[in-house]
Each structure stands twice: as C-alpha cells, then as structure tokens.
Design an enzyme around this catalytic site. Structure first.
Site, PDB file in Angstrom:
ATOM      1  N   PRO A   2       0.798  -1.213   0.000  1.00 25.32           N
ATOM      2  CA  PRO A   2       0.000   0.000   0.000  1.00 25.32           C
ATOM      3  C   PRO A   2       0.831   1.262   0.000  1.00 25.32           C
ATOM      4  CG  PRO A   2      -0.146  -1.122   2.128  1.00 25.32           C
ATOM      5  CD  PRO A   2       0.871  -1.826   1.325  1.00 25.32           C
ATOM      6  N   GLU A   3       0.321   2.265  -0.682  1.00 18.94           N
ATOM      7  CA  GLU A   3       0.880   3.616  -0.643  1.00 18.94           C
ATOM      8  C   GLU A   3      -0.070   4.447   0.217  1.00 18.94           C
ATOM      9  OE1 GLU A   3       2.031   4.793  -4.694  1.00 18.94           O
ATOM     10  OE2 GLU A   3       1.840   2.701  -5.292  1.00 18.94           O
TER      11      GLU A   3
END
Length: 316
Positions: A2-3
């Site tokens: 995830p960013e």
DNA sequence: AATACTACCTGCGTGC
DNA sequence: TGCACGCAGGTAGTAT
C-alpha cells in the site's frame, strides 16, 4: 503494497472497527514482524490497553493506546482483518487446511486461538475484551510493528525522517524546489525515498509524473520551475483523488473491511503498458528505473537538457 | 554525503 | 506437469 491512499483507507476502516476496544490478549505467530520490544514484552505490555485513536503519517499507521503508541507499517502485502466473533468450524478447517501439524504445534494450540480462523499468512492476533479480534496478515512478511512509549511515534526512526504530508499546506513549493535542485538523482527514485514528500509509491509516482509530463529518469536538478510547480500539484492531486477512491486494487490490496479500492479505474499509465496514452494516444511504455517497473508516455514525457541553471556534467 | 544495490519473503504467471 | 525465472502498492542495511 500500500501507498498513502491505501494506508489512509485502512486507517479509516480500522477506526470504525476497533477504536474504543480494549486488548485482552496478543498472540504473535511470526516474531520477525515485531521490531521492538522483544515479542514477549510486546504481547505482555499490550494487555489491558485501550485503542483511543488511529492516525497515519506517510505510509505508517499509529495506534494510540492508553500507555503506548503502536506503529505499524504494511510494506508490500500487510493487511488487517477483523472478526466480530469466533467461528470454530471455520477455524478447525482452515488450520488443518493451511498449516502443517508441525507449524501448528510450534506456534500455538487451538485453544489459544479461541476459535478464530488462522492461515499460514496470519502473523499477529489482537484479542479484544468484547470477544472480537483483529488479525494482521502478510503474505511476504515484510510488514513491521513497534510498540513505543506514548507520544513518541514521531521519534520512531522510520517516521522521523519522513518529508511533509502531500497537502498544499505542508508540502510547499519552496522547500520542494530546494530539495530537488540539490539532487542529481532521477526524479522517480528521489520521490520514492519519502524525504521530499511522503506517501508516493510505485503506482502514484508514475501517475504523478505522467500528469506533470515529466520523464521518470529526468535528473531532479534539471527540472524547470514550471515542471516543479506542475509536479507538486500533480502529487497532491493524484494522492487526494486516490484517497477519495479508497485506493487502488491491482492485485491483492483490500481495506480493513475486506473491500477493494476503485482508483485502478482512473490509472493513466500504471499497469497500462501498450494502451494508448489518454492525452496523445501513444502506446504507454514500461521500462525499469532504479529496479522498479516504470510506466510512462514516451511522447508526453520527454527527457530534456538542463533547466537554464548551471548544470553539472552527467545531467542529461 | 549521496547514490546504488541487495536482502527480506511468498506466490503467480510465463516460457521451455 | 515440472521447473526456473522474473515480477509484485516498500524500506533498511550495506557497499561504493
């Protein structure tokens, strides 16, 4: 994986699910996930702690507890999954289906699991006093947690060195420009290292560079004033839109409620290799930049010479 | 100091 | 079918 947008979406889901709950017991099945303190102290110290709030800094989650800050980074594949109550039939099936007898015996007993389903990718279990449970899953086991004294999450090594959040207020043009002009690095890896601005990862850096019409290998100190300005706005805009969409689900990302994101529908270059550029129709190309798969439009994003300032040799 | 490369892990798709 | 290899939303540690 995830960013920032995915982590923020997880944070919002977790806030709904577990804020206000008190930890009754913690089981750690893969000790390397726990960076500090040692696993026994980690588990022991969490008992009786109430989750008052969950915040985010860059891609880090911070659980604000009665007496501690619990920092959690999902790295590539980390996920949280919530169970409101045990389901013993499922548990028995999944245990025998996913874990070898050896692994099961090494790690814990069925009794200890309290009837919650566990797979070989389940690494940390938080039992709450109301009978519910939060599990941390991580196929690649890259994620990390650290339990720190209350109020000190900001001093945690990984968090202390983060650049500003990608908002118009915190992420100023002036500081961004100073940082860029000090580096000879290609712009893409520079943006990925979280020092000038935090939150970008491999998807959104490609999207932001496309939006700002900048080649991913353009040396940072050769960007023009116009490009710097466009890039800053593109970073802020892309991340904001992705948060609103609940993140991007390309392969495996799901939020804390088990839902996929929607931003994959708005991607212009990432995972769009060979498809026409939405601006000019040129097929999107995929190259490797600093070991990362990199998507860009060879027509809209051209490498160029210096910016009119003094450029040292090597910049091209 | 700044930059580059590698390790950390597992699973999946591809090509032989 | 099996197997080797490359690839995957990230970062930290180690070389150069």
């Amino acid at each position: 994986m995830p960013e920032l947008p995915e982590v923020e979406t997880v944070r919002q889901g977790l806030t709904q699910l577990v804020v206000g709950k008190t930890i009754a017991k913690v089981l750690v099945l893969w000790p390397k996930i726990i960076e500090s303190p040692e696993v026994s102290a980690f588990s022991h110290n969490l008992v009786g702690q109430k989750i008052n709030e969950i915040s985010r800094r860059g891609k880090y989650l911070v659980f604000h507890l009665t007496d501690y800050d619990l920092v959690s980074h999902l790295r590539m594949e980390g996920k949280y999954e919530f169970f409101s109550e045990p389901s013993s039939e499922l548990a028995a099936e999944e245990i025998t289906g996913q874990l070898t007898v050896q692994e099961l015996q090494d790690a814990f007993t069925k009794d200890e699991l309290g009837g919650f389903p566990v797979t070989k990718h389940t690494h940390v279990l938080f039992f709450f006093t109301d009978g519910s449970q939060l599990q941390y899953h991580d196929v690649r086991k890259f994620g990390r947690m650290a339990l720190l004294p209350k109020g000190t999450a900001g001093d945690y090594k990984g968090i202390a060195r983060l650049g500003p959040e990608p908002t118009p207020e915190a992420f100023t043009l002036k500081e961004f420009k100073v940082g860029l002009l000090k580096s000879h690095k290609a712009i893409k890896p520079l943006l990925l290292d979280q020092h000038l601005v935090t939150g970008l990862g491999n998807i959104y850096v490609d999207e932001a560079l496309w939006q700002a019409k900048i080649h991913p290998e353009q040396p940072a100190n050769t960007l023009t004033d116009q490009e710097i300005s466009r890039l800053r706005l593109a970073i802020i805009d892309v991340l904001k839109r992705a948060v609103a969409a609940g993140g991007t689900t390309i392969r495996t990302y799901l939020n804390a409620l088990g839902e996929a994101g929607k931003f994959q529908l708005s991607l212009n270059v990432y995972s769009q290799t060979g498809k026409p550029c939405p601006r000019c129709g040129t097929p999107i190309e995929k190259i490797k930049v600093a070991q990362r798969g990199t998507h860009f439009c060879p027509t809209c994003q051209k490498l160029h010479q210096g910016n009119g300032r003094l450029v040292k040799k090597g910049a091209r």
